[in-house]
Design a protein around this motif. Structure first.
Motif, PDB file in Angstrom:
ATOM      1  N   HIS A 209       0.899  -1.157   0.068  1.00  0.00           N
ATOM      2  CA  HIS A 209      -0.099  -0.081  -0.166  1.00  0.00           C
ATOM      3  C   HIS A 209       0.497   1.395  -0.374  1.00  0.00           C
ATOM      4  O   HIS A 209       0.488   2.406  -0.007  1.00  0.00           O
ATOM      5  CB  HIS A 209      -1.043  -0.040   1.299  1.00  0.00           C
ATOM      6  CG  HIS A 209      -1.851  -1.198   1.184  1.00  0.00           C
ATOM      7  ND1 HIS A 209      -2.974  -0.948   0.001  1.00  0.00           N
ATOM      8  CD2 HIS A 209      -1.805  -2.045   2.341  1.00  0.00           C
ATOM      9  CE1 HIS A 209      -3.694  -2.617   0.754  1.00  0.00           C
ATOM     10  NE2 HIS A 209      -2.901  -3.359   1.499  1.00  0.00           N
ATOM     11  N   LEU A 210       2.504   1.229  -0.342  1.00  0.00           N
ATOM     12  CA  LEU A 210       3.377   2.506   0.425  1.00  0.00           C
ATOM     13  C   LEU A 210       3.829   2.063  -1.136  1.00  0.00           C
ATOM     14  O   LEU A 210       4.594   1.103  -1.414  1.00  0.00           O
ATOM     15  CB  LEU A 210       4.045   1.836   1.008  1.00  0.00           C
ATOM     16  CG  LEU A 210       3.319   2.197   2.748  1.00  0.00           C
ATOM     17  CD1 LEU A 210       4.193   2.884   3.609  1.00  0.00           C
ATOM     18  CD2 LEU A 210       2.647   3.429   2.415  1.00  0.00           C
ATOM     19  N   SER A 211       4.548   3.519  -2.064  1.00  0.00           N
ATOM     20  CA  SER A 211       4.500   3.370  -3.205  1.00  0.00           C
ATOM     21  C   SER A 211       6.553   3.233  -2.675  1.00  0.00           C
ATOM     22  O   SER A 211       6.733   4.018  -1.640  1.00  0.00           O
ATOM     23  CB  SER A 211       4.282   4.224  -4.275  1.00  0.00           C
ATOM     24  OG  SER A 211       4.054   5.730  -3.403  1.00  0.00           O
ATOM     25  N   ILE A 212       7.275   3.426  -3.804  1.00  0.00           N
ATOM     26  CA  ILE A 212       8.839   3.320  -3.436  1.00  0.00           C
ATOM     27  C   ILE A 212       8.526   4.841  -2.607  1.00  0.00           C
ATOM     28  O   ILE A 212      10.063   5.482  -2.622  1.00  0.00           O
ATOM     29  CB  ILE A 212       9.256   3.104  -5.433  1.00  0.00           C
ATOM     30  CG1 ILE A 212       8.826   1.583  -4.772  1.00  0.00           C
ATOM     31  CG2 ILE A 212      10.838   3.232  -4.375  1.00  0.00           C
ATOM     32  CD1 ILE A 212       9.853   1.310  -3.901  1.00  0.00           C
ATOM     33  N   ILE A 213       7.835   6.203  -3.506  1.00  0.00           N
ATOM     34  CA  ILE A 213       8.589   7.188  -3.090  1.00  0.00           C
ATOM     35  C   ILE A 213       7.881   7.797  -1.638  1.00  0.00           C
ATOM     36  O   ILE A 213       9.161   8.152  -1.012  1.00  0.00           O
ATOM     37  CB  ILE A 213       7.727   8.699  -3.810  1.00  0.00           C
ATOM     38  CG1 ILE A 213       8.147   8.302  -5.371  1.00  0.00           C
ATOM     39  CG2 ILE A 213       7.310   9.637  -3.978  1.00  0.00           C
ATOM     40  CD1 ILE A 213       9.006   8.520  -5.741  1.00  0.00           C
ATOM     41  N   VAL A 214       6.898   6.735  -1.150  1.00  0.00           N
ATOM     42  CA  VAL A 214       6.725   7.452   0.126  1.00  0.00           C
ATOM     43  C   VAL A 214       7.623   7.175   0.979  1.00  0.00           C
ATOM     44  O   VAL A 214       7.762   7.387   1.941  1.00  0.00           O
ATOM     45  CB  VAL A 214       5.199   6.848   0.479  1.00  0.00           C
ATOM     46  CG1 VAL A 214       5.190   7.109   1.904  1.00  0.00           C
ATOM     47  CG2 VAL A 214       3.663   7.371  -0.735  1.00  0.00           C
ATOM     48  N   LEU A 216      10.039   6.550   0.325  1.00  0.00           N
ATOM     49  CA  LEU A 216      11.704   7.198   0.343  1.00  0.00           C
ATOM     50  C   LEU A 216      11.589   8.082   1.009  1.00  0.00           C
ATOM     51  O   LEU A 216      12.258   9.220   1.907  1.00  0.00           O
ATOM     52  CB  LEU A 216      12.117   7.655  -1.574  1.00  0.00           C
ATOM     53  CG  LEU A 216      13.470   8.082  -1.490  1.00  0.00           C
ATOM     54  CD1 LEU A 216      14.356   7.680  -1.037  1.00  0.00           C
ATOM     55  CD2 LEU A 216      13.218   8.725  -2.971  1.00  0.00           C
ATOM     56  N   MET A 217      10.844   9.734   0.853  1.00  0.00           N
ATOM     57  CA  MET A 217      10.761  10.345   1.789  1.00  0.00           C
ATOM     58  C   MET A 217      10.664  10.053   2.741  1.00  0.00           C
ATOM     59  O   MET A 217      11.163  11.391   4.073  1.00  0.00           O
ATOM     60  CB  MET A 217       8.722  11.068   1.572  1.00  0.00           C
ATOM     61  CG  MET A 217       9.218  11.674   0.137  1.00  0.00           C
ATOM     62  SD  MET A 217       9.845  12.671   0.131  1.00  0.00           S
ATOM     63  CE  MET A 217      10.100  14.049   0.782  1.00  0.00           C
ATOM     64  N   LEU A 218      10.166   8.696   3.970  1.00  0.00           N
ATOM     65  CA  LEU A 218      10.102   8.770   5.187  1.00  0.00           C
ATOM     66  C   LEU A 218      11.208   7.736   6.041  1.00  0.00           C
ATOM     67  O   LEU A 218      11.627   8.508   6.679  1.00  0.00           O
ATOM     68  CB  LEU A 218       8.834   6.986   4.995  1.00  0.00           C
ATOM     69  CG  LEU A 218       7.211   7.668   5.369  1.00  0.00           C
ATOM     70  CD1 LEU A 218       6.784   6.178   5.001  1.00  0.00           C
ATOM     71  CD2 LEU A 218       6.692   8.316   6.512  1.00  0.00           C
ATOM     72  N   TYR A 219      11.779   7.577   5.034  1.00  0.00           N
ATOM     73  CA  TYR A 219      13.578   7.533   4.921  1.00  0.00           C
ATOM     74  C   TYR A 219      14.028   8.491   5.153  1.00  0.00           C
ATOM     75  O   TYR A 219      14.876   9.006   5.782  1.00  0.00           O
ATOM     76  CB  TYR A 219      14.208   6.698   3.714  1.00  0.00           C
ATOM     77  CG  TYR A 219      15.122   5.985   4.599  1.00  0.00           C
ATOM     78  CD1 TYR A 219      15.222   4.900   5.371  1.00  0.00           C
ATOM     79  CD2 TYR A 219      16.277   6.407   4.536  1.00  0.00           C
ATOM     80  CE1 TYR A 219      17.050   4.996   5.589  1.00  0.00           C
ATOM     81  CE2 TYR A 219      17.605   5.871   4.243  1.00  0.00           C
ATOM     82  CZ  TYR A 219      17.704   5.105   5.798  1.00  0.00           C
ATOM     83  OH  TYR A 219      19.118   4.691   5.791  1.00  0.00           O
ATOM     84  N   ILE A 220      14.040   9.731   4.601  1.00  0.00           N
ATOM     85  CA  ILE A 220      14.519  10.594   4.182  1.00  0.00           C
ATOM     86  C   ILE A 220      14.375  11.249   5.631  1.00  0.00           C
ATOM     87  O   ILE A 220      14.955  12.130   6.172  1.00  0.00           O
ATOM     88  CB  ILE A 220      14.379  12.257   3.600  1.00  0.00           C
ATOM     89  CG1 ILE A 220      14.526  10.792   1.992  1.00  0.00           C
ATOM     90  CG2 ILE A 220      14.721  13.132   3.169  1.00  0.00           C
ATOM     91  CD1 ILE A 220      14.553  11.534   0.479  1.00  0.00           C
ATOM     92  N   VAL A 221      13.195  11.736   5.702  1.00  0.00           N
ATOM     93  CA  VAL A 221      12.467  12.597   7.508  1.00  0.00           C
ATOM     94  C   VAL A 221      13.201  11.108   8.442  1.00  0.00           C
ATOM     95  O   VAL A 221      13.581  12.047   9.300  1.00  0.00           O
ATOM     96  CB  VAL A 221      10.841  12.126   7.675  1.00  0.00           C
ATOM     97  CG1 VAL A 221      10.399  12.024   8.991  1.00  0.00           C
ATOM     98  CG2 VAL A 221      10.406  12.744   6.536  1.00  0.00           C
TER      99      VAL A 221
END
Length: 319
Positions: A209-214, A216-221
């Motif tokens: 349910h989570l895209s790669i972009i999401v 990646l953004m969570l990992y950046i945070v």
């Protein structure tokens, strides 16, 4: 896996080669930390930018380790070993000859492919070839390598810089990796069956349910928060000791950081590859293992939050 209690000479050579490749891959990971002031001066970059020499390396290793279950099922151990060693050699050459920071960073990302492949491969080779009665001993040795290598990196880097230049970090490890490739390529054998499976991106990471972009953004945070806490914790801790004690405190902090980092890598890698249902795809098994790993990180983060409150309360009272 063999039913006997002995490990053959060929298996020992294979384990030694893969373990040495993992050791060298982790060694160069932290060896560049001591070169930051030199790189900032010679390549005219800021501290925020130069730290990507290590951060980019770690991020590449983490992303590759997330795919280790799929790679293990899809490719032969010998193929993964050869690719890992080749990436290290290629990255070594790029870094050693780098004319500017961006070429050096690219070489580090290429070189990180070695550690990202070698660490899971080391455990897989041990699990597949070592008899059950000797498994604990060899797994312990593998864990020891992951603890010693990052702690030895800054010392190794400092010695190379003192003897000549930061480029010697790469020139000195180049022939070692070539010998490892020649030593291990003929010794590594395939035990598990290779399957022609396809990587399912929709199930990679935290779930479908989570895209790669999401992700990646969570990992950046997550990385921003980790970086903010990392340096501030060290600074805040060193302020609490006398000037005469700060050198010792700094040594304790950095040593503990390296050991904790290597231990954490081992634990998270084990969790990510712990789900083996036999009925799910490799990507889905990795996704479920990743959920366990990030769950552990969340628990540790909450524990840290409580500990920080106690620390700050003590400091306020102390004033």
């Amino acid at each position: 896996m063999s039913d006997s209690t002995k490990v053959t000479r060929q298996e020992l050579v294979a384990i030694f080669a893969v373990a040495l490749m993992a050791f060298v891959g982790i060694l160069v990971e932290t060896s560049m930390n001591v070169t930051f002031p030199t790189l900032m001066k010679t390549m005219h970059v800021s501290l925020d930018l130069v730290q990507w020499i290590t951060t980019g390396y770690l991020l590449t290793v983490a992303l590759l380790m997330l795919t280790s279950a799929f790679l293990h099922q899809r490719f032969k151990n010998r193929q993964l070993f050869a690719v890992g060693a080749s990436l290290f050699i290629l990255g070594d050459l790029i870094c050693a000859l780098a004319p500017n920071f961006w070429v050096l960073l690219f070489g580090r990302v290429v070189q990180a492919g070695c550690a990202g492949l070698a660490i899971p491969l080391m455990f897989n080779v041990i699990l597949e070839t070592v008899p059950r009665a000797r498994l604990g001993f060899y797994m312990g040795l593998a864990g020891l390598i992951l603890m010693i290598a990052p702690a030895s990196g800054p010392t190794f880097g400092g010695v190379m810089v003192a003897l000549g230049s930061w480029r010697w970090i790469f020139w000195s490890t180049l022939p070692v990796e070539a010998i490892i490739l020649l030593l291990g390529y003929g010794a590594i054998r395939q035990v598990s069956e290779v399957k022609r499976i396809h990587f399912d991106w929709s199930q990679f990471g935290l779930g479908q349910h989570l895209s790669i972009i999401v992700i990646l953004m969570l990992y950046i945070v997550f990385s921003i928060g980790r970086s903010m806490a990392f340096s501030n914790t060290m600074t805040n801790g060193l302020k609490e000791v006398t000037m005469a004690e700060r050198a010792d405190a700094n040594a304790i902090y950095n040593t503990g950081q390296q050991f904790a980092g290597s231990l954490g890598t081992t634990i998270l890698a084990a969790l990510m590859s712990s789900v083996k249902s036999g009925q799910l795809s490799a990507a889905r098994e990795t996704a479920m293992g990743s959920q366990l790993a990030f769950g552990l990180v969340l628990v540790l983060g909450l524990v840290n939050f409580v500990l920080y409150r106690f620390v700050f309360k003590y400091q306020v009272t102390d004033k």
